[in-house]
Scaffold this motif. Structure first.
Motif, mmCIF file in Angstrom:
data_model
loop_
_atom_site.group_PDB
_atom_site.id
_atom_site.type_symbol
_atom_site.label_atom_id
_atom_site.label_comp_id
_atom_site.label_asym_id
_atom_site.label_seq_id
_atom_site.Cartn_x
_atom_site.Cartn_y
_atom_site.Cartn_z
ATOM 1 N N ILE A 184 72.950 149.272 88.205
ATOM 2 C CA ILE A 184 73.388 148.505 89.373
ATOM 3 C C ILE A 184 74.733 149.078 89.802
ATOM 4 O O ILE A 184 75.365 149.822 89.050
ATOM 5 C CB ILE A 184 73.501 146.987 89.080
ATOM 6 C CG1 ILE A 184 74.540 146.719 87.969
ATOM 7 C CG2 ILE A 184 72.141 146.405 88.711
ATOM 8 C CD1 ILE A 184 74.840 145.247 87.745
ATOM 9 N N SER A 185 75.194 148.719 90.991
ATOM 10 C CA SER A 185 76.462 149.267 91.468
ATOM 11 C C SER A 185 77.612 148.851 90.556
ATOM 12 O O SER A 185 77.614 147.754 89.988
ATOM 13 C CB SER A 185 76.730 148.819 92.907
ATOM 14 O OG SER A 185 76.828 147.414 92.969
ATOM 15 N N SER A 186 78.575 149.745 90.420
ATOM 16 C CA SER A 186 79.723 149.501 89.538
ATOM 17 C C SER A 186 80.513 148.308 90.047
ATOM 18 O O SER A 186 80.672 148.106 91.251
ATOM 19 C CB SER A 186 80.606 150.742 89.477
ATOM 20 O OG SER A 186 79.894 151.828 88.959
ATOM 21 N N ARG A 187 81.040 147.526 89.088
ATOM 22 C CA ARG A 187 81.794 146.324 89.434
ATOM 23 C C ARG A 187 82.474 145.774 88.183
ATOM 24 O O ARG A 187 82.230 146.245 87.086
ATOM 25 C CB ARG A 187 80.871 145.261 90.011
ATOM 26 C CG ARG A 187 79.812 144.802 88.995
ATOM 27 C CD ARG A 187 78.740 143.948 89.599
ATOM 28 N NE ARG A 187 77.896 144.810 90.395
ATOM 29 C CZ ARG A 187 76.885 144.403 91.129
ATOM 30 N NH1 ARG A 187 76.586 143.140 91.169
ATOM 31 N NH2 ARG A 187 76.146 145.233 91.811
ATOM 32 N N THR A 188 83.285 144.763 88.389
ATOM 33 C CA THR A 188 83.814 144.007 87.253
ATOM 34 C C THR A 188 83.195 142.629 87.301
ATOM 35 O O THR A 188 82.848 142.111 88.365
ATOM 36 C CB THR A 188 85.350 143.886 87.292
ATOM 37 O OG1 THR A 188 85.730 143.215 88.492
ATOM 38 C CG2 THR A 188 86.006 145.243 87.239
ATOM 39 N N TYR A 189 83.069 142.036 86.130
ATOM 40 C CA TYR A 189 82.516 140.695 86.056
ATOM 41 C C TYR A 189 83.108 140.009 84.829
ATOM 42 O O TYR A 189 82.929 140.479 83.697
ATOM 43 C CB TYR A 189 80.983 140.740 85.948
ATOM 44 C CG TYR A 189 80.344 139.383 85.916
ATOM 45 C CD1 TYR A 189 80.260 138.603 87.073
ATOM 46 C CD2 TYR A 189 79.863 138.867 84.727
ATOM 47 C CE1 TYR A 189 79.690 137.357 87.050
ATOM 48 C CE2 TYR A 189 79.287 137.605 84.686
ATOM 49 C CZ TYR A 189 79.202 136.844 85.848
ATOM 50 O OH TYR A 189 78.641 135.597 85.816
ATOM 51 N N ASN A 190 83.848 138.939 85.077
ATOM 52 C CA ASN A 190 84.470 138.167 83.986
ATOM 53 C C ASN A 190 85.268 139.045 83.030
ATOM 54 O O ASN A 190 85.160 138.926 81.812
ATOM 55 C CB ASN A 190 83.413 137.377 83.207
ATOM 56 C CG ASN A 190 82.871 136.213 84.009
ATOM 57 O OD1 ASN A 190 83.524 135.718 84.921
ATOM 58 N ND2 ASN A 190 81.678 135.775 83.669
ATOM 59 N N GLY A 191 86.050 139.968 83.573
ATOM 60 C CA GLY A 191 86.898 140.819 82.741
ATOM 61 C C GLY A 191 86.172 141.969 82.071
ATOM 62 O O GLY A 191 86.756 142.679 81.264
ATOM 63 N N ASN A 213 87.442 136.120 91.932
ATOM 64 C CA ASN A 213 86.193 136.625 92.478
ATOM 65 C C ASN A 213 86.460 137.159 93.872
ATOM 66 O O ASN A 213 86.744 136.390 94.796
ATOM 67 C CB ASN A 213 85.148 135.503 92.515
ATOM 68 C CG ASN A 213 83.796 136.004 92.954
ATOM 69 O OD1 ASN A 213 83.681 136.890 93.785
ATOM 70 N ND2 ASN A 213 82.755 135.409 92.382
ATOM 71 N N GLN A 214 86.350 138.472 94.026
ATOM 72 C CA GLN A 214 86.674 139.081 95.311
ATOM 73 C C GLN A 214 85.723 138.638 96.418
ATOM 74 O O GLN A 214 86.121 138.566 97.564
ATOM 75 C CB GLN A 214 86.623 140.604 95.211
ATOM 76 C CG GLN A 214 87.793 141.207 94.495
ATOM 77 C CD GLN A 214 87.778 142.707 94.620
ATOM 78 O OE1 GLN A 214 86.742 143.334 94.550
ATOM 79 N NE2 GLN A 214 88.935 143.275 94.833
ATOM 80 N N ILE A 215 84.493 138.368 96.097
ATOM 81 C CA ILE A 215 83.510 138.073 97.131
ATOM 82 C C ILE A 215 83.640 136.642 97.645
ATOM 83 O O ILE A 215 83.568 136.387 98.834
ATOM 84 C CB ILE A 215 82.080 138.339 96.609
ATOM 85 C CG1 ILE A 215 81.937 139.828 96.301
ATOM 86 C CG2 ILE A 215 81.032 137.892 97.610
ATOM 87 C CD1 ILE A 215 80.660 140.196 95.596
ATOM 88 N N LEU A 216 83.864 135.691 96.766
ATOM 89 C CA LEU A 216 83.828 134.291 97.163
ATOM 90 C C LEU A 216 85.155 133.720 97.638
ATOM 91 O O LEU A 216 85.183 132.863 98.506
ATOM 92 C CB LEU A 216 83.312 133.444 95.992
ATOM 93 C CG LEU A 216 81.894 133.754 95.510
ATOM 94 C CD1 LEU A 216 81.541 132.871 94.318
ATOM 95 C CD2 LEU A 216 80.891 133.570 96.629
#
Length: 165
Positions: free
Chosen positions: A45-52, A82-85
């Protein structure tokens, strides 16, 4: 000539020294993530961060994975939430610009780049690609940035010399 480093260049040098990393051969994303105790996952999936945690797109070739790691690491270390929300679009764009700038200096650190005498851009790009394991686009952008900073340092020295007269 004295090269005048930026605050980011200084911070990245101190960061790497704190991890006992001094040479391009030591720039290994899994080892860095482990030293920082930041979980890293390679999934399609595309690179990202999630919960650190850092997620790197497993479909990318290693040079792009390294660049994505630098970008995502900036989000983990320097950004919050959260950058999106929860974020204004202008602030989101600002954070992305900062993460891209961080990535340039993280993946090809100035203090390491200064150890080499790169005089020709056409020879410097493939050298940086090979030595720092980055893409051609990244090598070209980073080398141009480095050369611009050298020019600024040279102009600053000339200005200082004129002021002393």
């Amino acid at each position: 000539m004295n090269y005048h480093t930026t605050l980011l260049e200084d911070a990245i040098e101190q960061f790497y020294f704190s991890l006992n990393i001094h040479h391009p051969q030591e720039l290994k994303m899994k080892a860095i993530a482990e030293l920082l105790e930041i979980p890293i996952h390679f999934v399609p999936i595309s690179s990202r961060t999630y919960n650190g945690e850092i997620i790197i797109d497993s479909r990318l070739f290693p040079e792009l994975q390294w660049e994505h790691f630098g970008h995502e690491l900036c989000h983990v270390l320097l950004h919050y939430g959260n950058q999106i929300l929860n974020i204004n679009i202008l602030f989101l764009q600002y954070q992305e610009w900062k993460a891209n700038n961080f990535m340039l200096h993280f993946c090809v650190p100035t203090f390491m780049l200064q150890k080499y005498n790169i005089t020709n851009i056409n020879e410097g790009i493939p050298f940086i690609m090979e030595e720092f394991k980055v893409t051609q686009e990244m090598a070209e952008i980073r080398l141009n940035h480095f050369r611009n900073q050298l020019q600024i340092s040279k102009l600053q020295q000339q200005l200082n010399a004129l002021q002393q007269k």
